[in-house]
Design a protein around this motif. Structure first.
Motif, PDB file in Angstrom:
ATOM      1  N   LYS A  74      32.704  16.695  33.849  1.00  0.00           N
ATOM      2  CA  LYS A  74      32.758  15.199  34.209  1.00  0.00           C
ATOM      3  C   LYS A  74      31.884  14.112  33.809  1.00  0.00           C
ATOM      4  O   LYS A  74      31.734  13.085  33.704  1.00  0.00           O
ATOM      5  N   ASN A  75      30.470  14.973  33.704  1.00  0.00           N
ATOM      6  CA  ASN A  75      29.230  14.110  33.370  1.00  0.00           C
ATOM      7  C   ASN A  75      28.974  13.939  32.052  1.00  0.00           C
ATOM      8  O   ASN A  75      27.862  13.607  31.526  1.00  0.00           O
ATOM      9  N   SER A  76      29.672  14.358  30.892  1.00  0.00           N
ATOM     10  CA  SER A  76      29.787  14.340  29.413  1.00  0.00           C
ATOM     11  C   SER A  76      30.497  13.384  28.966  1.00  0.00           C
ATOM     12  O   SER A  76      31.876  13.110  29.395  1.00  0.00           O
ATOM     13  N   ALA A  77      30.333  12.740  27.872  1.00  0.00           N
ATOM     14  CA  ALA A  77      30.832  11.738  27.074  1.00  0.00           C
ATOM     15  C   ALA A  77      32.101  12.513  26.448  1.00  0.00           C
ATOM     16  O   ALA A  77      33.268  11.926  26.286  1.00  0.00           O
ATOM     17  N   ASN A  78      32.030  13.609  25.936  1.00  0.00           N
ATOM     18  CA  ASN A  78      32.944  14.519  25.391  1.00  0.00           C
ATOM     19  C   ASN A  78      34.191  14.537  26.423  1.00  0.00           C
ATOM     20  O   ASN A  78      35.298  14.276  25.861  1.00  0.00           O
ATOM     21  N   TYR A  79      33.936  14.827  27.714  1.00  0.00           N
ATOM     22  CA  TYR A  79      35.019  14.843  28.527  1.00  0.00           C
ATOM     23  C   TYR A  79      35.747  13.562  28.710  1.00  0.00           C
ATOM     24  O   TYR A  79      37.071  13.637  28.353  1.00  0.00           O
ATOM     25  N   TRP A  80      34.962  12.666  28.766  1.00  0.00           N
ATOM     26  CA  TRP A  80      35.768  11.261  28.942  1.00  0.00           C
ATOM     27  C   TRP A  80      36.611  10.817  27.535  1.00  0.00           C
ATOM     28  O   TRP A  80      37.632  10.149  27.568  1.00  0.00           O
ATOM     29  N   ALA A  81      36.032  11.282  26.517  1.00  0.00           N
ATOM     30  CA  ALA A  81      36.740  10.941  25.210  1.00  0.00           C
ATOM     31  C   ALA A  81      37.791  11.592  24.973  1.00  0.00           C
ATOM     32  O   ALA A  81      38.800  11.048  24.861  1.00  0.00           O
ATOM     33  N   ARG A  82      37.902  12.754  25.422  1.00  0.00           N
ATOM     34  CA  ARG A  82      39.047  13.603  25.480  1.00  0.00           C
ATOM     35  C   ARG A  82      40.275  13.228  26.210  1.00  0.00           C
ATOM     36  O   ARG A  82      41.320  13.015  26.141  1.00  0.00           O
ATOM     37  N   LYS A  83      39.755  12.919  27.538  1.00  0.00           N
ATOM     38  CA  LYS A  83      40.647  12.572  28.571  1.00  0.00           C
ATOM     39  C   LYS A  83      41.261  11.119  28.246  1.00  0.00           C
ATOM     40  O   LYS A  83      42.380  10.874  28.677  1.00  0.00           O
ATOM     41  N   VAL A  84      40.382  10.209  28.104  1.00  0.00           N
ATOM     42  CA  VAL A  84      40.865   8.722  28.071  1.00  0.00           C
ATOM     43  C   VAL A  84      41.354   8.289  26.739  1.00  0.00           C
ATOM     44  O   VAL A  84      42.600   7.877  26.528  1.00  0.00           O
ATOM     45  N   LEU A  85      40.667   8.723  25.600  1.00  0.00           N
ATOM     46  CA  LEU A  85      40.929   8.112  24.392  1.00  0.00           C
ATOM     47  C   LEU A  85      42.153   8.891  23.559  1.00  0.00           C
ATOM     48  O   LEU A  85      42.721   8.721  22.686  1.00  0.00           O
TER      49      LEU A  85
END
Length: 88
Positions: A74-85
């Motif tokens: 959850k502390n990585s940009a990759n996680y958030w890009a995969r989840k949100v975008l």
């Protein structure tokens, strides 16, 4: 103006227009509140099923400096890009 400490943790928000990122999120990393930007503003995201499948397969193998995969961190940009975008 909203201060850094007023923003909720782990809740993505739109980045300012002057930023090179589309979205940002505050996370708790090493005991400090950090801002992570993800989704380059100039790139298209999730525009076809083929592109989505390709990106998710490619990004699943991204590792951090310690050799751990970032897709579930959850502390990585990759996680958030995969989840949100990319709706992973």
């Amino acid at each position: 103006m909203v201060k850094k400490n007023d923003k909720p943790l782990y809740k993505p928000f739109n980045a300012p227009a002057s930023s090179k990122y589309k979205k940002m999120v505050y996370v708790m990393k090493n005991g400090k509140k950090r801002k992570i930007g993800f989704g380059h503003r100039g790139y298209r995201h999730n525009y076809s099923a083929k592109a989505r499948k390709s990106y998710l397969a490619r990004s699943a193998g991204i590792k951090d400096k310690s050799g751990k995969r970032t897709a579930s961190n959850k502390n990585s940009a990759n996680y958030w890009a995969r989840k949100v975008l990319w709706n992973a």
